[in-house]
Each structure stands twice: as C-alpha cells, then as structure tokens.
Design an enzyme around this catalytic site. Structure first.
Site, PDB file in Angstrom:
ATOM      1  N   HIS A  96     -18.272 -24.429  33.415  1.00  0.00           N
ATOM      2  CA  HIS A  96     -18.108 -25.401  32.147  1.00  0.00           C
ATOM      3  C   HIS A  96     -18.180 -24.486  31.070  1.00  0.00           C
ATOM      4  O   HIS A  96     -19.292 -24.384  30.615  1.00  0.00           O
ATOM      5  CB  HIS A  96     -19.251 -26.286  32.291  1.00  0.00           C
ATOM      6  CG  HIS A  96     -19.225 -27.126  33.579  1.00  0.00           C
ATOM      7  ND1 HIS A  96     -19.534 -26.580  34.787  1.00  0.00           N
ATOM      8  CD2 HIS A  96     -19.103 -28.731  33.606  1.00  0.00           C
ATOM      9  CE1 HIS A  96     -19.398 -27.971  35.532  1.00  0.00           C
ATOM     10  NE2 HIS A  96     -19.445 -29.080  34.950  1.00  0.00           N
ATOM     11  N   ASP A 149     -22.737 -24.356  34.430  1.00  0.00           N
ATOM     12  CA  ASP A 149     -23.410 -25.011  33.464  1.00  0.00           C
ATOM     13  C   ASP A 149     -22.935 -26.349  32.652  1.00  0.00           C
ATOM     14  O   ASP A 149     -22.569 -26.234  31.706  1.00  0.00           O
ATOM     15  CB  ASP A 149     -23.366 -23.666  32.283  1.00  0.00           C
ATOM     16  CG  ASP A 149     -23.958 -23.806  30.942  1.00  0.00           C
ATOM     17  OD1 ASP A 149     -25.179 -24.602  31.054  1.00  0.00           O
ATOM     18  OD2 ASP A 149     -23.542 -23.414  30.053  1.00  0.00           O
TER      19      ASP A 149
HETATM   20  N1  SAM Z   1     -21.160 -22.446  29.206  1.00  0.00           N
HETATM   21  C1  SAM Z   1     -21.035 -22.844  27.867  1.00  0.00           C
HETATM   22  C2  SAM Z   1     -21.986 -21.756  27.120  1.00  0.00           C
HETATM   23  O1  SAM Z   1     -22.868 -21.053  27.666  1.00  0.00           O
HETATM   24  O2  SAM Z   1     -21.599 -21.242  26.111  1.00  0.00           O
HETATM   25  C3  SAM Z   1     -21.583 -24.151  27.566  1.00  0.00           C
HETATM   26  C4  SAM Z   1     -21.118 -25.105  28.408  1.00  0.00           C
HETATM   27  S1  SAM Z   1     -21.807 -26.878  27.799  1.00  0.00           S
HETATM   28  C5  SAM Z   1     -23.277 -26.605  28.280  1.00  0.00           C
HETATM   29  C6  SAM Z   1     -20.681 -27.907  28.975  1.00  0.00           C
HETATM   30  C7  SAM Z   1     -19.342 -27.935  28.822  1.00  0.00           C
HETATM   31  O3  SAM Z   1     -18.857 -28.538  29.968  1.00  0.00           O
HETATM   32  C8  SAM Z   1     -19.113 -29.155  27.858  1.00  0.00           C
HETATM   33  O4  SAM Z   1     -18.068 -28.332  26.666  1.00  0.00           O
HETATM   34  C9  SAM Z   1     -18.222 -30.047  28.331  1.00  0.00           C
HETATM   35  O5  SAM Z   1     -17.225 -30.575  27.744  1.00  0.00           O
HETATM   36  C10 SAM Z   1     -17.744 -29.530  29.757  1.00  0.00           C
HETATM   37  N2  SAM Z   1     -17.515 -30.336  30.866  1.00  0.00           N
HETATM   38  C11 SAM Z   1     -18.097 -31.613  31.151  1.00  0.00           C
HETATM   39  N3  SAM Z   1     -17.907 -31.886  32.366  1.00  0.00           N
HETATM   40  C12 SAM Z   1     -17.196 -31.189  32.636  1.00  0.00           C
HETATM   41  C13 SAM Z   1     -16.519 -30.832  34.019  1.00  0.00           C
HETATM   42  N4  SAM Z   1     -16.409 -31.619  34.932  1.00  0.00           N
HETATM   43  N5  SAM Z   1     -15.611 -29.746  34.180  1.00  0.00           N
HETATM   44  C14 SAM Z   1     -15.392 -28.891  33.212  1.00  0.00           C
HETATM   45  N6  SAM Z   1     -16.037 -28.844  32.100  1.00  0.00           N
HETATM   46  C15 SAM Z   1     -16.885 -30.043  31.994  1.00  0.00           C
END
Ligand code: SAM
Length: 281
Positions: free
Chosen positions: A42, A165
């Site tokens: 994520h 994440d």
């Molecule tokens: N890992 C990043 C960092 O530490 O900078 C932050 C990630 S943020 C907490 C979660 C992200 O997951 C968001 O940008 C959201 O759009 C994305 N997201 C939500 N559901 C998802 C999925 N099923 N698969 C991939 N990405 C997803």
C-alpha cells in the site's frame, strides 16, 4: 471505497514510527552483499508536499517529524531517519516528506528491486511521477496490494522486506492483513514483514493484536507508540503499532532507545507511552 489520502497524515507520529523502523530494517538488509526486493503493498503517493495541499490542512506533520526536525539529541536510529528527510529538504526548511517508497529508494542498491502497489488512481499517478527515472529497478502496479503480494512471493532473490500498510478505512483490513501475513509466510517464510496498524479506542486493533499473537511466527517484534491517552469519545488515533516478522537481530536494542525517546518528544499528554516485545531465537 477509496476515500483515504495519506497526504493528510504525512509525517505524523505514525509515519515517524513506521519509517524509522523501515529505515533500520533496510539498512540491515543492505549490509549483506546480496540483492533483495522491497515490496510495499500500500505504497501511497511516494512523496508529499507539506507546505500546500492536503498535508498543510491539518498539518499533522508538525507533531510528528516537525518535533524532531531541529533537535540535536536524536538517538542514532532516529537521526538516521531524520537525515533522509533532510536530504529531501536541503535548504533546511521542512517542505517535503518522503512516503515509504521515496524513503526506501536512496537506500536500495543497483541490484535491489522495488515492487509497489497503490490502488487509488490519484495517488498511483503521483507515485508514478515520484518514482520515474528508475527503470526496471522500480515496478508500480495500480493493483490490490494483497493480491499483488501473493503474486510476488517468493521473490526471485529469496530476500525481501515487505511493508503492509493499509489505511484501515474498511474494517476488513484488520483481518486481511493477518491473512496476508499468514499466506505470505507459507509462500516465503524467511522474508522480513512489517505490518503497521493504528491504535484507536475501538475493539478492532485489540482483536488484530490477538490474531497476531496467535500467528506466533518463530521470530517477531511488536512495538507500539501512543502519543496521547485514548479519547473518551471513541474516535481518533492515539498511537500506532508495528509488528515485524523476522526482524533484524539489532532492532530490539535500537528500539529500546528510540521508543521512550519518541514517546517523550512526540507525546501530547500523560497518556504517551510505548511497548516493546520480541522473540528472536
Ligand atoms: N505506505 C505509505 C507510506 O508509508 O508512505 C502509506 C500508505 S497509506 C497508509 C495506504 C495507501 O493504501 C493509500 O494510499 C490507499 O490509497 C492505498 N490503498 C487502499 N486500499 C488498497 C489496496 N487494496 N491495495 C493497494 N493500495 C490500497
């Protein structure tokens, strides 16, 4: 439903904990002369402007990276992470904050690879822009991170650091992360997995902690950082947790110093606290 935008939260206390540990783990991996993959299920937008747009609205970074920015008494592991943020803000003013992909990028070597999933179309587009110019070292999928992870394991070099994440805006994430971890350990038992979760005054984080305890992999570390007491109203994130499977053996000692320091410096009231538990045979 994809309403979560990490830009609102970039550089807050939860990012500080997660990114500080991520840097420790990646540094450990690069000490061995063998390539590895960094997988971010994520990934978010990759890099965030703090002086405009979403991040400037609530300015959560002020009580996170902002409180560390000018200090000269940082423990080595925190100083290492803050230095990487400084490298992106060379005039000394905190204007940009690296998400996990931009934080990891300068740590990877020529033969290491990055595999990123980001489902939100807007953040995926920003991520492509942030990470462009890295050729085949970085691959970015506009795909579900859990399915993406299944497809990537085991990684070709048989070494990998995986960050899980999700935003936890949907309750299913609390169960899905544990399922993903379980499945991943069956596919690739020796990887290092970092699973982040929020601490909220609701039952889900507690249930997640119970599920993680039952998972009982051979080698694990569990750290939490609370910056304030849980709100009596039942909402708001008062802290976060990080569960690491196959942590570097050096991580517990580093966190023994880092966690009390962060609780003291990022703490907002008497509820600021940390926990650290581990089993590394
Ligand atoms: N890992 C990043 C960092 O530490 O900078 C932050 C990630 S943020 C907490 C979660 C992200 O997951 C968001 O940008 C959201 O759009 C994305 N997201 C939500 N559901 C998802 C999925 N099923 N698969 C991939 N990405 C997803």
């Amino acid at each position: 439903m994809l309403s979560y935008r990490h830009a609102f939260h970039a550089g807050n206390h939860a990012d500080v904990l997660k990114h500080c540990v991520l840097v420790q783990v990646l540094d450990h991996y690069t000490r061995k002369d063998k390539p590895f993959w960094y997988i971010d299920t994520h990934a978010g937008a990759g890099l965030y402007a703090l002086d405009s747009g979403y991040a400037a609205q609530n300015a959560e970074f002020r009580d996170g990276i902002g409180r560390l920015w000018r200090r000269d008494d940082l423990p080595p592991a925190v100083a290492r992470y803050v230095k990487l943020v400084h490298d992106l803000n060379q005039d000394g003013t905190l204007r940009r904050y690296p998400g996990s992909p931009a934080l990891a990028l300068p740590l990877l070597r020529e033969d290491d690879r990055m595999r990123l999933c980001e489902l939100h179309p807007g953040d995926h587009k920003l991520l492509l822009q942030t990470m462009q110019g890295n050729g085949r070292r970085v691959k970015i999928e506009a795909a579900d991170g859990y399915a993406g992870l299944r497809a990537l394991l085991p990684p070709a070099p048989r070494r990998a650091v995986v960050l899980i994440d999700p935003p936890y805006e949907q309750k299913q994430d609390y169960a899905r992360v544990v399922d993903a971890l379980k499945d991943s350990l069956q596919r690739f038992a020796t990887g290092t997995y970092l699973l982040w979760y929020p601490l909220l005054p609701r039952p889900e984080p507690r249930l997640l902690q119970d599920r993680l305890a039952r998972l009982a992999p051979e080698s694990w570390l569990h750290a939490t950082l609370s910056v304030q007491a849980p709100s009596g109203e039942g909402f708001g994130m008062h802290g976060s947790g990080l569960y690491v499977v196959n942590p570097p053996w050096t991580l517990p000692a580093a966190l023994e110093t880092v966690l009390p320091f962060l609780a003291r410096v990022l703490g907002k009231d008497a509820g600021a606290a940390h926990t650290l538990a581990h089993r590394i045979p």
